[in-house]
Design a protein around this motif. Structure first.
Motif, short mmCIF file in Angstrom:
data_model
loop_
_atom_site.label_atom_id
_atom_site.label_comp_id
_atom_site.label_asym_id
_atom_site.label_seq_id
_atom_site.Cartn_x
_atom_site.Cartn_y
_atom_site.Cartn_z
N LEU A 9 6.21 -52.36 24.52
CA LEU A 9 5.00 -53.15 24.65
C LEU A 9 5.22 -54.58 24.20
O LEU A 9 4.82 -55.54 24.88
N ALA A 10 5.87 -54.76 23.05
CA ALA A 10 6.12 -56.10 22.53
C ALA A 10 7.05 -56.89 23.45
O ALA A 10 6.84 -58.09 23.69
N ARG A 11 8.07 -56.23 23.97
CA ARG A 11 9.01 -56.90 24.87
C ARG A 11 8.31 -57.35 26.16
O ARG A 11 8.50 -58.46 26.64
N ALA A 12 7.49 -56.48 26.72
CA ALA A 12 6.76 -56.82 27.94
C ALA A 12 5.76 -57.94 27.69
O ALA A 12 5.55 -58.80 28.56
N SER A 13 5.15 -57.96 26.52
CA SER A 13 4.21 -59.03 26.18
C SER A 13 4.92 -60.38 26.16
O SER A 13 4.43 -61.38 26.71
N HIS A 14 6.08 -60.40 25.53
CA HIS A 14 6.89 -61.63 25.48
C HIS A 14 7.29 -62.08 26.88
O HIS A 14 7.18 -63.26 27.23
N ASN A 15 7.75 -61.14 27.69
CA ASN A 15 8.19 -61.46 29.04
C ASN A 15 7.04 -61.95 29.91
O ASN A 15 7.20 -62.87 30.72
#
Length: 352
Positions: A317-323
């Motif tokens: 979730l955090a990675r996708a938010s950043h991307n």
């Protein structure tokens, strides 16, 4: 309101009073275009008085080209705006170059095909739209105001600001509440997921018009019957929608049909990953597996499958938010859209 059109190079007609996506596009773009030096003026009803506009009494001034040019660009976005441009250019012999922006994703009628054939240039809002045109077009994806749609400095504070419990994570679905928008798919998917994911809730923000009130009521009854009335929230229509995006952790765009669809961009610009149907421009906006997922339209199972990993994996979730944030900021600013349109204007004006 200008007394003369001598400096104006672009006319943006708007001949429908009803608020629509076209209206929103014009309202958002024109100030940015003028800030970039594109010299645009609107013409017609249904737009705020803050936009520069001309009146019907000024139409005769279009016979004289603007300073330093041999013609103007008439930028239509509907059939009802293409036709007057053709009349002014071909019957009244005004020095105009006609440009049409197409958002339609269906086969055009013979009448629309003829109108488009008379244009000097065509813009398509996405590749899918371009595939329905029977002539060359320039694809320019919509952009959004990246200052208005931006991430929360603190997610808990953002949730509290719109009355949500900061102790939960939230999945949002924003827009008109109706079958076409897939609101029922969102409700059904969450009804299956939320019982096994107690830290999550859902938010539906948007209005059901009179024709769709029964549909909305059926959804509310379904939520109540499932014992989820405190977990799937119907919050109605809000003018501060950027604040609601900032409160989300995940966004769902479950439309069964869409012309373009800005909600995935608005969510990603707010650092919120998106699970979206394969409709409209969505497949051209969401980067599969990086900023979210594109799923087959109309299937609850597809949304359940796509959502589940994000509900269970904080790192994903955090990675996708950043991307999502990086992707929106790099590719979808309204300034970028305005510059790309400006390049089309420049080519048409250069043709004289």
């Amino acid at each position: 309101m200008p007394s003369s059109l001598s400096q104006i190079e672009i006319i943006a007609p708007h001949f429908k009073r009803r608020l629509s996506g076209v209206t929103s596009t014009v309202i958002q773009l024109v100030p940015v275009q003028n800030a970039l030096g594109q010299k645009v003026i609107t013409f017609g009803p249904g737009l705020p008085s803050s936009l520069p506009s001309m009146t019907a009494w000024q139409v005769p001034q279009l016979w004289k080209p603007p300073s330093g040019q041999t013609c103007r660009v008439w930028h239509a976005r509907r059939n009802i705006e293409m036709l007057p441009g053709i009349i002014l250019r071909d019957i009244f012999r005004m020095p105009l170059r006609l440009l049409f922006t197409s958002a339609s994703q269906r086969h055009h009628s013979g009448w629309t095909k003829w109108l488009i054939s008379r244009m000097d240039g065509v813009i398509a809002v996405c590749q899918k739209t371009a595939s329905y045109l029977e002539r060359e077009s320039t694809v320019i994806l919509h952009g959004i105001d990246l200052e208005r749609f931006s991430p929360a400095a603190d997610k808990a504070t953002a949730k509290s600001a719109v009355g949500l419990d900061p102790g939960f994570r939230y999945i949002g679905c924003f827009g008109r509440v109706r079958h076409q928008k897939g609101t029922d798919l969102f409700v059904d998917a969450l009804a299956r997921l939320l019982p096994s994911h107690p830290g999550w809730k859902g938010v539906i923000a948007g209005r059901a018009t009179a024709k769709h009130l029964a549909f909305e009521e059926e959804l509310k009854q379904k939520v109540n019957a499932a014992g989820l009335s405190d977990r799937i929230l119907f919050v109605g229509e809000h003018t501060n929608i950027p604040d609601w995006y900032r409160a989300l952790d995940l966004f769902v765009a479950p439309q069964r049909w869409e012309g373009f669809g800005l909600t995935p961009l608005e969510a990603m610009a707010s650092a919120v990953p998106v699970i979206a149907s394969d409709v409209g421009a969505f497949p051209e906006l969401v980067v599969e597996g990086q900023t979210g997922h594109i799923v087959g339209r109309g299937s609850v199972e597809n949304f359940v499958t796509a959502l589940c990993p994000y509900l269970e994996d904080d790192e994903r979730l955090a990675r996708a938010s950043h991307n999502a944030l990086a992707h929106a900021r790099k590719n979808f600013s309204v300034e970028g859209e305005a510059r790309a349109i400006g390049e089309v204007y420049a080519r048409l004006l250069a043709r004289g």
